[in-house]
Design a protein around this motif. Structure first.
Motif, PDB file in Angstrom:
ATOM      1  N   ALA A 269       2.665 -32.333   7.857  1.00  0.00           N
ATOM      2  CA  ALA A 269       3.791 -32.005   7.074  1.00  0.00           C
ATOM      3  C   ALA A 269       3.216 -30.319   6.221  1.00  0.00           C
ATOM      4  CB  ALA A 269       3.783 -33.396   5.782  1.00  0.00           C
ATOM      5  N   VAL A 270       4.549 -30.502   5.879  1.00  0.00           N
ATOM      6  CA  VAL A 270       5.250 -28.656   5.253  1.00  0.00           C
ATOM      7  C   VAL A 270       5.266 -29.848   4.315  1.00  0.00           C
ATOM      8  CG1 VAL A 270       6.415 -26.544   5.162  1.00  0.00           C
ATOM      9  CG2 VAL A 270       5.778 -27.954   7.347  1.00  0.00           C
ATOM     10  N   PRO A 271       3.822 -29.244   3.184  1.00  0.00           N
ATOM     11  CA  PRO A 271       3.973 -29.367   1.883  1.00  0.00           C
ATOM     12  C   PRO A 271       5.531 -29.611   0.822  1.00  0.00           C
ATOM     13  CG  PRO A 271       1.791 -28.733   2.452  1.00  0.00           C
ATOM     14  CD  PRO A 271       2.694 -28.435   3.468  1.00  0.00           C
ATOM     15  N   ASN A 272       5.825 -29.701   0.223  1.00  0.00           N
ATOM     16  CA  ASN A 272       6.841 -29.432  -0.689  1.00  0.00           C
ATOM     17  C   ASN A 272       8.899 -29.223  -0.088  1.00  0.00           C
ATOM     18  OD1 ASN A 272       5.239 -29.847  -2.565  1.00  0.00           O
ATOM     19  ND2 ASN A 272       4.912 -27.974  -2.860  1.00  0.00           N
ATOM     20  N   ALA A 273       8.337 -28.861   1.371  1.00  0.00           N
ATOM     21  CA  ALA A 273       9.852 -28.582   2.016  1.00  0.00           C
ATOM     22  C   ALA A 273      10.480 -29.341   2.101  1.00  0.00           C
ATOM     23  CB  ALA A 273       9.322 -27.716   3.206  1.00  0.00           C
ATOM     24  N   THR A 274      11.989 -29.478   2.235  1.00  0.00           N
ATOM     25  CA  THR A 274      12.773 -30.455   2.035  1.00  0.00           C
ATOM     26  C   THR A 274      13.883 -29.769   3.582  1.00  0.00           C
ATOM     27  OG1 THR A 274      14.261 -29.884   0.557  1.00  0.00           O
ATOM     28  CG2 THR A 274      12.492 -30.976   0.044  1.00  0.00           C
ATOM     29  N   ILE A 275      15.174 -31.173   3.710  1.00  0.00           N
ATOM     30  CA  ILE A 275      15.781 -30.781   4.562  1.00  0.00           C
ATOM     31  C   ILE A 275      16.555 -29.497   4.025  1.00  0.00           C
ATOM     32  CG2 ILE A 275      18.075 -31.639   5.680  1.00  0.00           C
ATOM     33  CD1 ILE A 275      16.875 -34.217   6.200  1.00  0.00           C
ATOM     34  N   ASP A 276      16.135 -29.310   3.226  1.00  0.00           N
ATOM     35  CA  ASP A 276      17.590 -28.111   2.810  1.00  0.00           C
ATOM     36  C   ASP A 276      16.794 -27.202   2.895  1.00  0.00           C
ATOM     37  OD1 ASP A 276      19.209 -30.195   1.482  1.00  0.00           O
ATOM     38  OD2 ASP A 276      18.358 -29.419  -0.909  1.00  0.00           O
ATOM     39  N   ASP A 277      15.445 -27.265   3.233  1.00  0.00           N
ATOM     40  CA  ASP A 277      15.206 -25.849   3.566  1.00  0.00           C
ATOM     41  C   ASP A 277      15.359 -24.989   4.756  1.00  0.00           C
ATOM     42  OD1 ASP A 277      13.879 -24.835   1.279  1.00  0.00           O
ATOM     43  OD2 ASP A 277      12.510 -26.926   1.530  1.00  0.00           O
ATOM     44  N   LEU A 278      15.741 -26.201   5.864  1.00  0.00           N
ATOM     45  CA  LEU A 278      16.582 -25.858   7.304  1.00  0.00           C
ATOM     46  C   LEU A 278      17.975 -24.833   7.220  1.00  0.00           C
ATOM     47  CD1 LEU A 278      14.962 -29.589   8.618  1.00  0.00           C
ATOM     48  CD2 LEU A 278      13.713 -26.887   8.559  1.00  0.00           C
ATOM     49  N   ASP A 279      17.692 -24.768   8.505  1.00  0.00           N
ATOM     50  CA  ASP A 279      19.154 -23.655   8.586  1.00  0.00           C
ATOM     51  C   ASP A 279      19.954 -24.856   9.656  1.00  0.00           C
ATOM     52  OD1 ASP A 279      20.832 -21.014   9.165  1.00  0.00           O
ATOM     53  OD2 ASP A 279      20.629 -21.698  11.383  1.00  0.00           O
ATOM     54  N   ALA A 280      21.110 -24.826   8.853  1.00  0.00           N
ATOM     55  CA  ALA A 280      22.498 -25.660   9.445  1.00  0.00           C
ATOM     56  C   ALA A 280      22.458 -25.518  11.109  1.00  0.00           C
ATOM     57  CB  ALA A 280      23.188 -26.453   8.421  1.00  0.00           C
ATOM     58  N   ASP A 281      22.977 -23.943  10.777  1.00  0.00           N
ATOM     59  CA  ASP A 281      23.187 -23.777  12.575  1.00  0.00           C
ATOM     60  C   ASP A 281      22.494 -23.952  13.933  1.00  0.00           C
ATOM     61  OD1 ASP A 281      25.776 -22.630  11.488  1.00  0.00           O
ATOM     62  OD2 ASP A 281      25.325 -21.015  10.912  1.00  0.00           O
ATOM     63  N   THR A 282      21.733 -23.368  13.331  1.00  0.00           N
ATOM     64  CA  THR A 282      20.261 -24.128  14.833  1.00  0.00           C
ATOM     65  C   THR A 282      20.429 -24.803  14.931  1.00  0.00           C
ATOM     66  OG1 THR A 282      18.845 -21.670  13.407  1.00  0.00           O
ATOM     67  CG2 THR A 282      17.706 -23.065  14.890  1.00  0.00           C
TER      68      THR A 282
END
Length: 408
Positions: free
Chosen positions: A150-163
């Motif tokens: 797991a990446v602590p404190n990271a969420t889906i919002d931290d992922l790039d939609a286009d990629t």
């Protein structure tokens, strides 16, 4: 083993795979040797040869029986978890010696009965204190998968939609083709709409869960951040590359032609791949291949070879070692350093023959939907066909150090 083979083994002297002992006088010391072999690539303990002079001091019949039983006892009581060893007696003209073969362990890390972890260090051994080295051992034997952490404190919002969209378009190409969704119009669709196209009623979070990028505890894993992260280095700061074009042929040089700024390279693996390849194309010379003066020149090192080596470094680097990929351009060569020793006993010859043994299995099986590789183990062989002058080497320093594909 014959007496002649034993003498050849003796004449090679001790190395990281062989240890000589005249007699078993210290259970703890022998246990430490077994631990070191088990945590490394395995090896042989030869009892009956002086480790200082190389002189053979054969064992009596009684000593052979006692030594065989003692070695088996040490392997089960002084090595934790215990290991199985193969013990052979080798007859010589003056008697016999005992050879105990210890295989590389499948349940690393092993430790002695005082809780100390040992690994081989050339002809000697050393203690292990670094957590990253322990993680590397566990990764090698399959008991730890760093790309699924797991990446602590990271969420889906931290992922790039286009990629993510590019990944989905590649992985589920027939589905999107049937709906007339392509890379030109995918911006018109939300991530949830694209997830709905793949699985009726699904949201992007549910789809990423099904694809195991989101863990059961709701946290995204390292592979997701590497493949899709907006600002990957915010969460994984060393998962990057250092790119320098030197004037001259020494890494100790004080002048450079080009040095990629950290901000240029920061991003997910697709962004890193594109940035690195752009670094190559702007720094390597173009040479004339055809006789026609107006023909388009080609890079002095084939672009296709560079692609294979860069992808290999990005996907197969150790995620446990806190070090960036390093790419150096010199006047006479290019060096690509990928953190981590070769995994699972893999050798340079294995790689050249096309043996595929992925280090980061989950990342490996998903990155090919974004990066240009097939996953069939043919990349290096294909790269060598484009550029047979490439050299591979393993360097050993104070810690496990990088595989070094170089091309001149």
């Amino acid at each position: 083993m014959t007496e002649q083979e034993l003498l050849q083994l003796r004449d090679l002297a001790e190395d990281g795979k062989v240890q000589f002992k005249e007699r078993v006088t210290d259970r703890y010391e022998i246990g430490c040797e077994m631990v070191a072999f088990s945590n490394s690539r395995g090896g042989k303990l030869v009892i009956g040869i002086n480790d200082k002079s190389g002189a053979i001091n054969t064992l009596s019949y009684m000593e052979l029986q006692e030594t065989t039983n003692l070695l088996t006892s040490i392997a089960s009581e002084n090595v934790i978890p215990n290991v199985l060893i193969d013990v052979d007696n080798v007859p010589t003209s003056g008697g016999a010696v005992v050879i105990a073969t210890i295989s590389e362990g499948k349940n690393k890390p092993y430790h002695d009965n005082k809780g100390i972890i040992w690994v081989k260090n050339g002809a000697d051994k050393r203690k292990v204190f670094d957590n990253s080295e322990l993680a590397e051992m566990m990764s090698e034997c399959g008991s730890f998968a760093p790309d699924e952490v797991a990446v602590p404190n990271a969420t889906i919002d931290d992922l790039d939609a286009d990629t993510i969209k590019l990944y989905l378009m590649s992985r589920f190409a027939p589905v999107f083709k049937g709906k007339n969704i392509n890379e030109l119009n995918m911006k018109d669709y939300s991530l949830d709409a694209m997830a709905e196209t793949v699985i009726k009623g699904a949201t992007i979070e549910r789809l990423l869960r099904n694809l195991h990028f989101v863990r059961p505890d709701g946290k995204i894993n390292v592979a997701a951040m590497l493949l899709f992260g907006k600002y990957t280095q915010r969460w994984l700061p060393v998962m990057t590359a250092k790119c320098i074009s030197y004037i001259g042929n020494s890494v100790g040089g004080t002048q450079f032609r080009d040095k990629m700024h950290d901000m240029e390279i920061e991003g997910n693996l697709l962004h890193q791949f594109r940035a690195i390849m752009n670094f190559f194309t702007r720094n390597l010379r173009k040479i004339q291949i055809e006789k026609e003066f107006n023909s388009i020149g080609e890079l002095e090192i084939p672009y296709e070879s560079l692609t294979e080596y860069v992808v290999n470094a990005l996907v197969h680097r150790s995620l446990n070692i806190k070090s960036p990929i390093r790419i150096f351009i010199f006047d006479n060569r290019v060096e690509i350093h990928s953190p981590g020793a070769l995994p699972n006993g893999l050798t340079i010859e294995n790689i050249k023959k096309g043996t595929s043994m992925p280090r980061n299995m989950f990342l490996f099986t998903n990155a090919n939907y974004l990066l240009p590789y097939t996953g069939a183990g043919s990349g290096v062989r294909r790269a060598l066909e484009y550029d047979p002058n490439a050299i591979f080497s393993m360097e050993w320093r104070t810690k496990k150090s990088p595989m070094l594909p170089t091309s001149s």
